[in-house]
Design an enzyme around this catalytic site. Structure first.
Site, PDB file in Angstrom:
ATOM      1  N   HIS A 144     -27.553  -7.510 -56.730  1.00  0.00           N
ATOM      2  CA  HIS A 144     -28.090  -7.137 -55.428  1.00  0.00           C
ATOM      3  C   HIS A 144     -28.851  -5.830 -55.590  1.00  0.00           C
ATOM      4  O   HIS A 144     -28.645  -5.086 -56.560  1.00  0.00           O
ATOM      5  CB  HIS A 144     -26.959  -6.953 -54.416  1.00  0.00           C
ATOM      6  CG  HIS A 144     -26.333  -8.234 -53.961  1.00  0.00           C
ATOM      7  ND1 HIS A 144     -27.041  -9.224 -53.321  1.00  0.00           N
ATOM      8  CD2 HIS A 144     -25.046  -8.692 -54.049  1.00  0.00           C
ATOM      9  CE1 HIS A 144     -26.224 -10.230 -53.015  1.00  0.00           C
ATOM     10  NE2 HIS A 144     -25.015  -9.936 -53.458  1.00  0.00           N
ATOM     11  N   CYS A 204     -33.207  -7.588 -54.716  1.00  0.00           N
ATOM     12  CA  CYS A 204     -34.028  -7.268 -53.556  1.00  0.00           C
ATOM     13  C   CYS A 204     -34.494  -5.825 -53.631  1.00  0.00           C
ATOM     14  O   CYS A 204     -33.872  -4.977 -54.262  1.00  0.00           O
ATOM     15  CB  CYS A 204     -33.238  -7.477 -52.266  1.00  0.00           C
ATOM     16  SG  CYS A 204     -33.112  -9.207 -51.765  1.00  0.00           S
TER      17      CYS A 204
END
Length: 277
Positions: A121, A163
């Site tokens: 992430h 991301c």
């Protein structure tokens, strides 16, 4: 097409200049010219793959389904390119820092290059260990020319699947079908780095729960097809096109359905990079 829901690599749902360099190798002799990295050291180098799938509950981050497919694909791809692949799974931010520090202190003098792949992430400027965020710059700084002397003047590639924000790209229709002679040469400490990001700054990065991320799928496919034919920046450009044109998100939530993605290349390389010699 199977309706596998697509996920993003963010914590939760809740002025770059480029230059074109012409020419690289002597087609007659096969010898390297000054504008091409020396890749005929005894070893190609290390490829560190950090694959974070499961996160501590207090982070609020979901499990990254499909990432193991990416890690396996990457391992096979870079082993075929003669890299020494080291896989690391579910590392905390402290463990990632320790790993990067220790690797930077190794003797890379017989290695042509260095690759680090991070699957996790993320947000703009940070990636997540299993217990929280860490600034990407802190990790890459261990490999600067003034800290990691045995990689000075050699390509250092960081491939980031994560991301970089929470913006969504809906798309738009279109009508159109080392060897520096180091004895007397000073170079910038940030030279010879390349960052291949899965998405543009500020945007989500998409990942299929069964097939892995769009970016890593495309990167491995293009490397397998072109690593022995094309310069690396040319390969990454083909990766960009493949991700941009062949993928679109599928989600039961209309907000996240039918979205697009474009990878982003940030290069401080000073020569052309070929995986063959």
């Amino acid at each position: 097409m199977e309706n596998n829901e697509t996920s993003v690599d963010a914590k939760s749902i809740k002025n770059l200049e480029t230059q074109t360099i012409h020419g690289s190798k002597s087609m007659d002799s096969g010898k390297y010219l000054d504008n091409s990295y020396k890749m005929d050291y005894p070893e190609m180098g290390l490829c560190i793959i950090i694959n974070n799938k499961n996160f501590h509950k207090n982070t609020g981050m979901s499990s990254r389904s499909g990432t193991d497919v990416n890690a396996a694909n990457l391992g096979e791809t870079f082993m075929n390119l003669k890299y020494e692949v080291r896989n690391k799974n579910d590392l905390t931010r402290e463990e990632i820092m320790e790993l990067m520090y220790n690797v930077s202190k190794e003797d890379h003098s017989k290695r042509s290059s260095f690759i680090c792949v991070i699957l996790s992430h993320g947000d703009e400027g940070v990636i997540y260990g299993t217990n929280g965020p860490i600034e990407l710059k802190k990790l890459t700084s261990f490999f600067r020319g003034d800290y990691c002397r045995s990689l000075t003047g050699k390509p250092k590639l960081f491939i980031i699947q994560a991301c970089r924000g929470t913006e969504l790209d809906s798309g738009i229709e279109t009508d159109s079908g080392v060897d520096y002679d180091m004895a007397c040469q000073k170079i910038p400490v940030e030279a010879d780095f390349l960052y291949a990001y899965s998405t543009a700054p500020g945007y989500y990065s998409w990942r299929n729960s069964e097939e892995g991320s769009w970016f890593i799928q495309s990167l491995c496919a293009m490397l397998k097809e072109y690593a022995h034919k094309l310069e690396f920046m040319h390969i990454l450009t083909r990766v960009n096109r493949k991700v941009a044109t062949e993928f679109e998100s599928y989600s039961l939530d209309a907000t996240f359905h039918a979205k697009k993605q474009i990878p982003c290349i940030v290069s401080m390389l000073t020569k052309e990079l070929y995986f063959y010699h």
